[in-house]
Write a protein that holds these residues in place. Structure first.
Motif, PDB file in Angstrom:
ATOM      1  N   ALA A 147      70.687  40.791  -1.349  1.00  0.00           N
ATOM      2  CA  ALA A 147      71.747  41.352  -0.094  1.00  0.00           C
ATOM      3  C   ALA A 147      71.703  42.725  -0.120  1.00  0.00           C
ATOM      4  O   ALA A 147      71.941  43.884   0.490  1.00  0.00           O
ATOM      5  CB  ALA A 147      72.438  40.870   0.388  1.00  0.00           C
ATOM      6  N   ALA A 148      72.510  43.517  -1.871  1.00  0.00           N
ATOM      7  CA  ALA A 148      72.550  44.824  -1.800  1.00  0.00           C
ATOM      8  C   ALA A 148      71.683  45.641  -2.490  1.00  0.00           C
ATOM      9  O   ALA A 148      71.999  46.503  -3.253  1.00  0.00           O
ATOM     10  CB  ALA A 148      73.671  44.134  -2.830  1.00  0.00           C
ATOM     11  N   SER A 149      69.887  44.816  -2.369  1.00  0.00           N
ATOM     12  CA  SER A 149      69.157  46.014  -3.516  1.00  0.00           C
ATOM     13  C   SER A 149      68.329  46.760  -2.215  1.00  0.00           C
ATOM     14  O   SER A 149      67.287  45.421  -0.972  1.00  0.00           O
ATOM     15  CB  SER A 149      67.755  44.062  -3.679  1.00  0.00           C
ATOM     16  N   PRO A 150      67.649  47.043  -2.382  1.00  0.00           N
ATOM     17  CA  PRO A 150      67.205  48.352  -1.314  1.00  0.00           C
ATOM     18  C   PRO A 150      66.042  47.849  -1.015  1.00  0.00           C
ATOM     19  O   PRO A 150      65.351  47.479  -2.244  1.00  0.00           O
ATOM     20  CB  PRO A 150      67.787  49.798  -1.550  1.00  0.00           C
ATOM     21  N   GLY A 151      64.883  48.457   0.111  1.00  0.00           N
ATOM     22  CA  GLY A 151      64.026  46.591   0.367  1.00  0.00           C
ATOM     23  C   GLY A 151      62.730  48.281  -1.173  1.00  0.00           C
ATOM     24  O   GLY A 151      61.852  47.137  -1.392  1.00  0.00           O
ATOM     25  N   PHE A 152      62.532  48.961  -0.848  1.00  0.00           N
ATOM     26  CA  PHE A 152      61.800  49.761  -1.704  1.00  0.00           C
ATOM     27  C   PHE A 152      62.454  49.608  -3.327  1.00  0.00           C
ATOM     28  O   PHE A 152      60.933  49.564  -3.782  1.00  0.00           O
ATOM     29  CB  PHE A 152      62.064  51.276  -1.448  1.00  0.00           C
ATOM     30  N   TRP A 153      63.185  49.579  -3.676  1.00  0.00           N
ATOM     31  CA  TRP A 153      63.236  48.904  -4.781  1.00  0.00           C
ATOM     32  C   TRP A 153      62.459  47.644  -5.155  1.00  0.00           C
ATOM     33  O   TRP A 153      62.468  47.560  -6.849  1.00  0.00           O
ATOM     34  CB  TRP A 153      64.954  49.201  -5.230  1.00  0.00           C
ATOM     35  N   ALA A 155      60.721  46.383  -4.426  1.00  0.00           N
ATOM     36  CA  ALA A 155      58.634  46.319  -4.346  1.00  0.00           C
ATOM     37  C   ALA A 155      58.259  47.108  -5.425  1.00  0.00           C
ATOM     38  O   ALA A 155      57.335  47.076  -5.762  1.00  0.00           O
ATOM     39  CB  ALA A 155      58.170  47.786  -2.554  1.00  0.00           C
ATOM     40  N   ILE A 156      59.435  47.578  -5.941  1.00  0.00           N
ATOM     41  CA  ILE A 156      59.069  48.898  -7.005  1.00  0.00           C
ATOM     42  C   ILE A 156      58.876  47.262  -8.352  1.00  0.00           C
ATOM     43  O   ILE A 156      57.776  47.868  -8.615  1.00  0.00           O
ATOM     44  CB  ILE A 156      59.338  50.124  -7.401  1.00  0.00           C
ATOM     45  N   PRO A 196      54.042  42.645  -0.566  1.00  0.00           N
ATOM     46  CA  PRO A 196      54.709  42.765   0.484  1.00  0.00           C
ATOM     47  C   PRO A 196      54.975  41.988   1.591  1.00  0.00           C
ATOM     48  O   PRO A 196      56.554  41.832   1.470  1.00  0.00           O
ATOM     49  CB  PRO A 196      53.234  43.259   1.639  1.00  0.00           C
ATOM     50  N   VAL A 197      54.797  40.403   0.748  1.00  0.00           N
ATOM     51  CA  VAL A 197      55.534  39.302   1.967  1.00  0.00           C
ATOM     52  C   VAL A 197      56.695  39.382   1.188  1.00  0.00           C
ATOM     53  O   VAL A 197      57.891  39.181   1.987  1.00  0.00           O
ATOM     54  CB  VAL A 197      54.686  38.473   2.381  1.00  0.00           C
ATOM     55  N   ALA A 198      56.234  39.315   0.272  1.00  0.00           N
ATOM     56  CA  ALA A 198      57.532  38.601  -0.914  1.00  0.00           C
ATOM     57  C   ALA A 198      58.939  39.823  -0.716  1.00  0.00           C
ATOM     58  O   ALA A 198      59.680  40.080  -0.372  1.00  0.00           O
ATOM     59  CB  ALA A 198      57.339  38.765  -2.150  1.00  0.00           C
ATOM     60  N   PHE A 263      61.475  44.152  10.987  1.00  0.00           N
ATOM     61  CA  PHE A 263      60.683  45.228  11.448  1.00  0.00           C
ATOM     62  C   PHE A 263      60.900  47.215  10.502  1.00  0.00           C
ATOM     63  O   PHE A 263      60.346  47.909  10.398  1.00  0.00           O
ATOM     64  CB  PHE A 263      60.932  45.639  13.085  1.00  0.00           C
ATOM     65  N   GLY A 264      62.228  47.335  11.287  1.00  0.00           N
ATOM     66  CA  GLY A 264      62.467  48.176   9.579  1.00  0.00           C
ATOM     67  C   GLY A 264      62.756  47.690   8.377  1.00  0.00           C
ATOM     68  O   GLY A 264      61.856  49.276   7.727  1.00  0.00           O
ATOM     69  N   GLY A 265      62.616  47.092   7.506  1.00  0.00           N
ATOM     70  CA  GLY A 265      61.958  46.287   6.307  1.00  0.00           C
ATOM     71  C   GLY A 265      60.722  46.487   6.331  1.00  0.00           C
ATOM     72  O   GLY A 265      59.998  46.874   5.241  1.00  0.00           O
ATOM     73  N   SER A 266      60.301  46.437   7.166  1.00  0.00           N
ATOM     74  CA  SER A 266      58.115  46.506   7.204  1.00  0.00           C
ATOM     75  C   SER A 266      58.220  48.406   7.097  1.00  0.00           C
ATOM     76  O   SER A 266      56.669  48.482   6.642  1.00  0.00           O
ATOM     77  CB  SER A 266      57.495  46.083   7.902  1.00  0.00           C
ATOM     78  N   VAL A 267      58.462  48.800   7.709  1.00  0.00           N
ATOM     79  CA  VAL A 267      58.667  50.250   7.655  1.00  0.00           C
ATOM     80  C   VAL A 267      58.664  50.512   6.151  1.00  0.00           C
ATOM     81  O   VAL A 267      57.672  50.820   5.202  1.00  0.00           O
ATOM     82  CB  VAL A 267      59.599  51.633   8.071  1.00  0.00           C
ATOM     83  N   LEU A 268      59.719  50.543   5.469  1.00  0.00           N
ATOM     84  CA  LEU A 268      59.559  50.881   3.480  1.00  0.00           C
ATOM     85  C   LEU A 268      58.336  50.053   3.020  1.00  0.00           C
ATOM     86  O   LEU A 268      57.427  50.421   2.173  1.00  0.00           O
ATOM     87  CB  LEU A 268      60.858  49.999   3.531  1.00  0.00           C
ATOM     88  N   ALA A 269      57.855  49.300   3.289  1.00  0.00           N
ATOM     89  CA  ALA A 269      57.124  47.941   2.959  1.00  0.00           C
ATOM     90  C   ALA A 269      55.779  48.344   3.063  1.00  0.00           C
ATOM     91  O   ALA A 269      54.839  48.338   1.783  1.00  0.00           O
ATOM     92  CB  ALA A 269      57.372  46.275   3.433  1.00  0.00           C
TER      93      ALA A 269
END
Length: 327
Positions: A147-153, A155-156, A196-198, A263-269
């Motif tokens: 919950a505290a982890s940013p999506g882009f982090w 993904a990287i 991306p799905v993960a 939907f918002g998270g998909s922008v970063l992913a």
């Protein structure tokens, strides 16, 4: 048809009728105030090759030489005719851009929705059934970290470990770069979707784990559960039997209501993985101050979130008859 369903639909459609104009005005105002020059963004590195007359001609062709109020009125007139305008970034009708990219985003969001729902609910049930013991503590710790982890982090990290380090999965794109569409196999498409799905699934798993666990704990403390336990039912049996039926409605309602976050998270992913969906188009439109495309994507996002919240309301009333009102 259920008696409460038409009233629910009518109320939500009335809410949508006044929400859409407010969202359109707010979004257009933010775009107009953005410190990005659309002409400069379009010209890019060709600044030295474009004279003032050419810049003025480009601005006039896009209607950027007119006041913001007039541009918004013209956009509303086009919208009334079913036309969302012309995208500056893609040099194509906005409807065409959205129609071409929406399936890729929906495939990503749909798979992430199912995966996060299954994993989040299952882990929440296990945590609730083993409350106070080490599986419960481990699962809750993982949920809080997610919950505290940013999506882009996230993904990287996934790219660094599975794509760069181990070489098991591709690091970007929906298909192998440079390969013709006819040559791409279904297995290739699935491999490109894994990371991306993960990444996107992380958005929905954590709240589901915590809410499902809490719902199951409440059920296990009920007289009905204590009665079943007295007749030999184990906590795991209760969790994945009657407990699942008790928690599934709450979990599904919560997950549908959080569709906007997916939907918002998909922008970063999509930005990280160069996924050819609406998320990537949103980033390109924002960096280019492409007002027509941003307006179209904004309205599409609003309708998507509205549909998710509506389905959440329906699921909540199906799961709990008390919410339906008088019969």
């Amino acid at each position: 048809m259920k008696a409460w369903l038409p009233a629910l639909l009518a109320g939500r459609l009335i809410r949508l009728a006044w929400l859409l104009p407010l969202a359109a005005v707010g979004l257009f105002t933010l775009i107009s105030l953005a410190p990005i020059d659309p002409v400069q963004a379009y010209v890019g590195g060709r600044t030295s090759q474009i004279g003032p007359e050419q810049r003025d001609a480009i601005a006039a062709a896009w209607g950027l030489d007119r006041p913001a109020v007039e541009r918004f009125a013209n956009w509303l007139g086009q919208l009334a005719r079913g036309d969302l305008g012309q995208s500056i970034t893609f040099n194509a009708p906005v409807m065409q851009v959205i129609a071409a990219r929406l399936p890729a985003s929906l495939a990503l969001i749909g798979l992430a929705f199912v995966l996060s729902f299954v994993l989040g609910t299952a882990l929440g049930l296990v945590a609730g059934a083993t409350r106070g013991r080490w599986p419960d503590r481990v699962i809750r710790t993982i949920a809080v970290v997610m919950a505290a982890s940013p999506g882009f982090w996230v993904a990287i990290l996934l790219v660094a470990f599975f794509a760069v380090g181990l070489g098991w999965l591709p690091a970007c794109c929906a298909t192998p770069p440079g390969q013709l569409a006819a040559e791409v196999t279904l297995a290739d498409r699935w491999r490109h979707m894994v990371l991306p799905v993960a990444t996107l699934s992380v958005v929905g798993i954590a709240p589901l784990v915590l809410h499902t666990r809490q719902s199951l704990v409440a059920f296990l403390d009920s007289p009905a559960a204590r009665h079943l336990s007295a007749h030999g039912a184990t906590p795991l049996h209760l969790a994945f039997g009657p407990g699942l039926r008790h928690a599934a409605g709450v979990a599904l309602t919560l997950h549908l209501a959080g569709a906007g976050e997916l939907f918002g998270g998909s922008v970063l992913a999509e930005a990280v993985f160069a996924w050819p969906g609406l998320g990537q188009a949103t980033v390109r439109a924002a960096t280019g101050a492409d007002a027509p495309l941003l307006m179209g994507i904004g309205l599409a996002t609003l309708l998507f979130v509205f549909a998710g919240n509506l389905l959440a309301d329906v699921a909540a009333r199906l799961a709990d008859p008390r919410l339906r009102g008088p019969a």
